[in-house]
Write a protein that holds these residues in place. Sequence first.
Motif, PDB file in Angstrom:
ATOM      1  N   GLY A 157      11.543  48.029   3.619  1.00 54.46           N
ATOM      2  CA  GLY A 157      10.617  46.918   5.367  1.00 54.46           C
ATOM      3  C   GLY A 157       9.484  46.581   5.778  1.00 54.46           C
ATOM      4  O   GLY A 157       8.134  46.801   6.538  1.00 54.46           O
ATOM      5  N   THR A 158       8.350  47.594   4.341  1.00 55.49           N
ATOM      6  CA  THR A 158       6.681  48.074   4.829  1.00 55.49           C
ATOM      7  C   THR A 158       6.449  46.948   4.406  1.00 55.49           C
ATOM      8  O   THR A 158       4.987  47.043   5.231  1.00 55.49           O
ATOM      9  CB  THR A 158       6.547  48.987   3.965  1.00 55.49           C
ATOM     10  N   GLY A 159       6.820  45.635   3.601  1.00 56.30           N
ATOM     11  CA  GLY A 159       5.907  44.711   4.153  1.00 56.30           C
ATOM     12  C   GLY A 159       5.042  44.392   2.376  1.00 56.30           C
ATOM     13  O   GLY A 159       3.862  43.212   2.109  1.00 56.30           O
ATOM     14  N   ASP A 160       4.873  45.695   1.661  1.00 61.46           N
ATOM     15  CA  ASP A 160       3.825  46.038   0.252  1.00 61.46           C
ATOM     16  C   ASP A 160       5.312  45.008  -0.976  1.00 61.46           C
ATOM     17  O   ASP A 160       5.522  45.982  -1.450  1.00 61.46           O
ATOM     18  CB  ASP A 160       3.941  47.421  -0.036  1.00 61.46           C
ATOM     19  N   PHE A 161       4.609  43.665  -0.634  1.00 60.61           N
ATOM     20  CA  PHE A 161       5.631  43.012  -1.808  1.00 60.61           C
ATOM     21  C   PHE A 161       4.819  41.735  -2.136  1.00 60.61           C
ATOM     22  O   PHE A 161       4.317  41.105  -1.082  1.00 60.61           O
ATOM     23  CB  PHE A 161       7.368  42.867  -2.064  1.00 60.61           C
ATOM     24  N   CYS A 162       5.330  41.161  -3.621  1.00 62.98           N
ATOM     25  CA  CYS A 162       4.236  39.592  -3.854  1.00 62.98           C
ATOM     26  C   CYS A 162       4.630  39.801  -5.014  1.00 62.98           C
ATOM     27  O   CYS A 162       5.466  39.979  -5.819  1.00 62.98           O
ATOM     28  CB  CYS A 162       2.332  40.097  -3.877  1.00 62.98           C
ATOM     29  N   VAL A 163       4.157  38.283  -5.474  1.00 61.06           N
ATOM     30  CA  VAL A 163       4.791  37.539  -6.765  1.00 61.06           C
ATOM     31  C   VAL A 163       3.997  36.999  -7.332  1.00 61.06           C
ATOM     32  O   VAL A 163       2.942  36.960  -6.880  1.00 61.06           O
ATOM     33  CB  VAL A 163       4.921  36.455  -5.988  1.00 61.06           C
ATOM     34  N   ASN A 164       4.488  37.549  -8.969  1.00 63.70           N
ATOM     35  CA  ASN A 164       3.139  38.030 -10.346  1.00 63.70           C
ATOM     36  C   ASN A 164       3.329  36.999 -11.160  1.00 63.70           C
ATOM     37  O   ASN A 164       4.652  37.001 -11.254  1.00 63.70           O
ATOM     38  CB  ASN A 164       2.633  39.461 -10.527  1.00 63.70           C
ATOM     39  N   ILE A 165       2.341  35.984 -11.272  1.00 58.37           N
ATOM     40  CA  ILE A 165       2.674  34.766 -12.852  1.00 58.37           C
ATOM     41  C   ILE A 165       1.339  35.587 -13.097  1.00 58.37           C
ATOM     42  O   ILE A 165       0.379  34.746 -12.925  1.00 58.37           O
ATOM     43  CB  ILE A 165       2.683  33.834 -11.943  1.00 58.37           C
ATOM     44  N   LEU A 196     -16.226  57.152  -0.563  1.00 57.91           N
ATOM     45  CA  LEU A 196     -15.941  57.819   0.875  1.00 57.91           C
ATOM     46  C   LEU A 196     -14.418  57.804   0.979  1.00 57.91           C
ATOM     47  O   LEU A 196     -14.417  58.607   1.883  1.00 57.91           O
ATOM     48  CB  LEU A 196     -16.442  55.950   1.218  1.00 57.91           C
ATOM     49  N   GLY A 197     -13.846  57.003   0.505  1.00 62.69           N
ATOM     50  CA  GLY A 197     -12.477  57.335   0.968  1.00 62.69           C
ATOM     51  C   GLY A 197     -10.822  56.765  -0.206  1.00 62.69           C
ATOM     52  O   GLY A 197     -11.685  55.852  -0.887  1.00 62.69           O
ATOM     53  N   LYS A 198      -9.953  57.024   0.824  1.00 66.26           N
ATOM     54  CA  LYS A 198      -8.725  56.367  -0.232  1.00 66.26           C
ATOM     55  C   LYS A 198      -8.306  55.349   1.004  1.00 66.26           C
ATOM     56  O   LYS A 198      -7.969  56.068   1.978  1.00 66.26           O
ATOM     57  CB  LYS A 198      -7.438  57.447  -0.740  1.00 66.26           C
ATOM     58  N   LEU A 199      -7.217  54.254   0.237  1.00 67.38           N
ATOM     59  CA  LEU A 199      -6.873  53.618   1.231  1.00 67.38           C
ATOM     60  C   LEU A 199      -5.587  53.640   0.149  1.00 67.38           C
ATOM     61  O   LEU A 199      -5.239  52.760  -1.706  1.00 67.38           O
ATOM     62  CB  LEU A 199      -7.340  52.415   0.986  1.00 67.38           C
ATOM     63  N   HIS A 200      -4.407  53.673   1.076  1.00 66.21           N
ATOM     64  CA  HIS A 200      -2.835  54.031  -0.112  1.00 66.21           C
ATOM     65  C   HIS A 200      -2.221  52.317   0.151  1.00 66.21           C
ATOM     66  O   HIS A 200      -1.994  52.309   1.505  1.00 66.21           O
ATOM     67  CB  HIS A 200      -2.838  54.683   0.076  1.00 66.21           C
ATOM     68  N   VAL A 201      -1.814  51.211  -0.413  1.00 59.53           N
ATOM     69  CA  VAL A 201      -1.587  50.070  -1.084  1.00 59.53           C
ATOM     70  C   VAL A 201      -0.381  49.912  -1.980  1.00 59.53           C
ATOM     71  O   VAL A 201      -0.916  50.591  -3.093  1.00 59.53           O
ATOM     72  CB  VAL A 201      -2.987  48.954  -1.686  1.00 59.53           C
ATOM     73  N   GLY A 202       0.913  49.084  -1.719  1.00 56.05           N
ATOM     74  CA  GLY A 202       1.315  49.375  -2.376  1.00 56.05           C
ATOM     75  C   GLY A 202       1.370  48.100  -3.589  1.00 56.05           C
ATOM     76  O   GLY A 202       0.995  47.052  -3.281  1.00 56.05           O
ATOM     77  N   GLY A 203       1.698  47.994  -5.175  1.00 53.98           N
ATOM     78  CA  GLY A 203       1.958  46.894  -5.853  1.00 53.98           C
ATOM     79  C   GLY A 203       0.082  46.431  -6.218  1.00 53.98           C
ATOM     80  O   GLY A 203      -0.584  46.489  -5.920  1.00 53.98           O
ATOM     81  N   ALA A 204       0.762  45.277  -6.341  1.00 57.63           N
ATOM     82  CA  ALA A 204      -0.358  44.064  -6.763  1.00 57.63           C
ATOM     83  C   ALA A 204      -1.375  43.370  -6.042  1.00 57.63           C
ATOM     84  O   ALA A 204      -2.759  43.341  -6.283  1.00 57.63           O
ATOM     85  CB  ALA A 204       0.183  42.971  -7.747  1.00 57.63           C
ATOM     86  N   PRO A 241       3.307  55.224 -14.099  1.00 52.59           N
ATOM     87  CA  PRO A 241       3.864  54.347 -14.937  1.00 52.59           C
ATOM     88  C   PRO A 241       3.990  52.692 -14.070  1.00 52.59           C
ATOM     89  O   PRO A 241       3.850  52.656 -13.460  1.00 52.59           O
ATOM     90  CB  PRO A 241       5.163  54.279 -15.007  1.00 52.59           C
ATOM     91  N   THR A 242       3.601  51.594 -15.034  1.00 60.34           N
ATOM     92  CA  THR A 242       3.431  50.104 -15.157  1.00 60.34           C
ATOM     93  C   THR A 242       3.936  49.741 -16.042  1.00 60.34           C
ATOM     94  O   THR A 242       4.088  49.777 -17.185  1.00 60.34           O
ATOM     95  CB  THR A 242       2.045  50.101 -14.333  1.00 60.34           C
ATOM     96  N   SER A 243       4.067  48.432 -15.976  1.00 62.29           N
ATOM     97  CA  SER A 243       4.697  47.617 -16.779  1.00 62.29           C
ATOM     98  C   SER A 243       3.576  46.008 -17.088  1.00 62.29           C
ATOM     99  O   SER A 243       2.867  45.922 -15.911  1.00 62.29           O
ATOM    100  CB  SER A 243       5.809  46.927 -16.681  1.00 62.29           C
ATOM    101  N   GLU A 244       3.513  45.048 -18.318  1.00 60.53           N
ATOM    102  CA  GLU A 244       2.796  44.237 -18.514  1.00 60.53           C
ATOM    103  C   GLU A 244       2.952  43.496 -17.189  1.00 60.53           C
ATOM    104  O   GLU A 244       1.708  42.201 -16.462  1.00 60.53           O
ATOM    105  CB  GLU A 244       2.886  43.651 -19.902  1.00 60.53           C
ATOM    106  N   TRP A 245       3.820  43.427 -17.052  1.00 62.68           N
ATOM    107  CA  TRP A 245       4.166  41.913 -15.480  1.00 62.68           C
ATOM    108  C   TRP A 245       3.272  42.485 -14.302  1.00 62.68           C
ATOM    109  O   TRP A 245       3.238  41.867 -13.454  1.00 62.68           O
ATOM    110  CB  TRP A 245       5.162  41.653 -15.255  1.00 62.68           C
ATOM    111  N   ASP A 246       3.307  43.819 -14.062  1.00 55.35           N
ATOM    112  CA  ASP A 246       2.701  44.251 -13.121  1.00 55.35           C
ATOM    113  C   ASP A 246       1.000  44.214 -12.829  1.00 55.35           C
ATOM    114  O   ASP A 246       0.481  44.445 -11.771  1.00 55.35           O
ATOM    115  CB  ASP A 246       2.740  45.571 -12.823  1.00 55.35           C
ATOM    116  N   THR A 247       0.547  44.097 -14.074  1.00 55.85           N
ATOM    117  CA  THR A 247      -0.880  44.062 -13.765  1.00 55.85           C
ATOM    118  C   THR A 247      -1.570  42.597 -14.528  1.00 55.85           C
ATOM    119  O   THR A 247      -2.897  42.148 -14.419  1.00 55.85           O
ATOM    120  CB  THR A 247      -1.206  45.330 -15.065  1.00 55.85           C
TER     121      THR A 247
END
Length: 259
Positions: free
Chosen positions: A105-113, A188-196, A215-221
């Motif tokens: 429930g963090t909201g850090d999600f998306c769709v990648n194509i 200046l600083g770091k910002l923590h963000v999930g995924g793509a 670790p990441t896979s090709e569809w992640d990037t």
Amino acid sequence: MTAGARKPDDALVRMGEIAAAAGRELVVRYAVRTGLAVRYKADRTPVTDADDAAQAIIATGLAEAFPGVPVISEESALPGFEARKDWPEFFLVDPLDGTKGFVQGTGDFCVNIALVHGRYPVAGVIFLPLTGELFAGGPELGAWRIPDGESPLSLHPQPVRPEERIVLTSRARRTPRLDAYMAGKPYLGKLHVGGAVKFCMLASGFGQIYPCFHPTSEWDTAAGQALLEGAGGSVRDLHGDRFRYNKPSLENEFFVAGI
């Protein structure tokens, strides 16, 4: 950002429509995720019915819009290298990037194509379901943020001085490899963000560098690389070479993305 004079080409538009359709289904399932069935792959990463639903929408949409173009997706059977090594073009898909964030429930999600020609992504879309924003671009196309129901906004992030850079990183709090890489480098600083979503932030100018040592896979990037290159940025391996795809292993090397 200002409204762009150019519009994404027809392929990019259709990819965005497909990603948005999958994203709308994810929003419905996110709202009732308390009853979500979660199972685990061999590498202990979670997968849910929401992943499957988004995958089905994307697979159908791509097959109708781009008949004959192969698809590599995190949530489908993966072809071996011998079967795919000579593909002139193919799609790389992550129907739900950030399943952990979805479940928690963090909201850090998306769709990648992403559409890959040869070894490099030429067009990519990232859809953020909870905001309805679509990010789209490619190295020969430009880059855009398209707010829900609004006109495309062209992305042209401005360079900043090294000491003003924001470093984007995953939500992991212990980052020894990242800390070693950034040691002695001004920022200046770091910002923590999930995924793509990190690629969207780079392309929008809300961060300047994303060193990835997990670790990441090709569809992640791939979609993020297309977007970022369209905005004037880059994704490079630790030797400084442009990131490539359709490797014998679909696992990525470490990389540094930035503007």
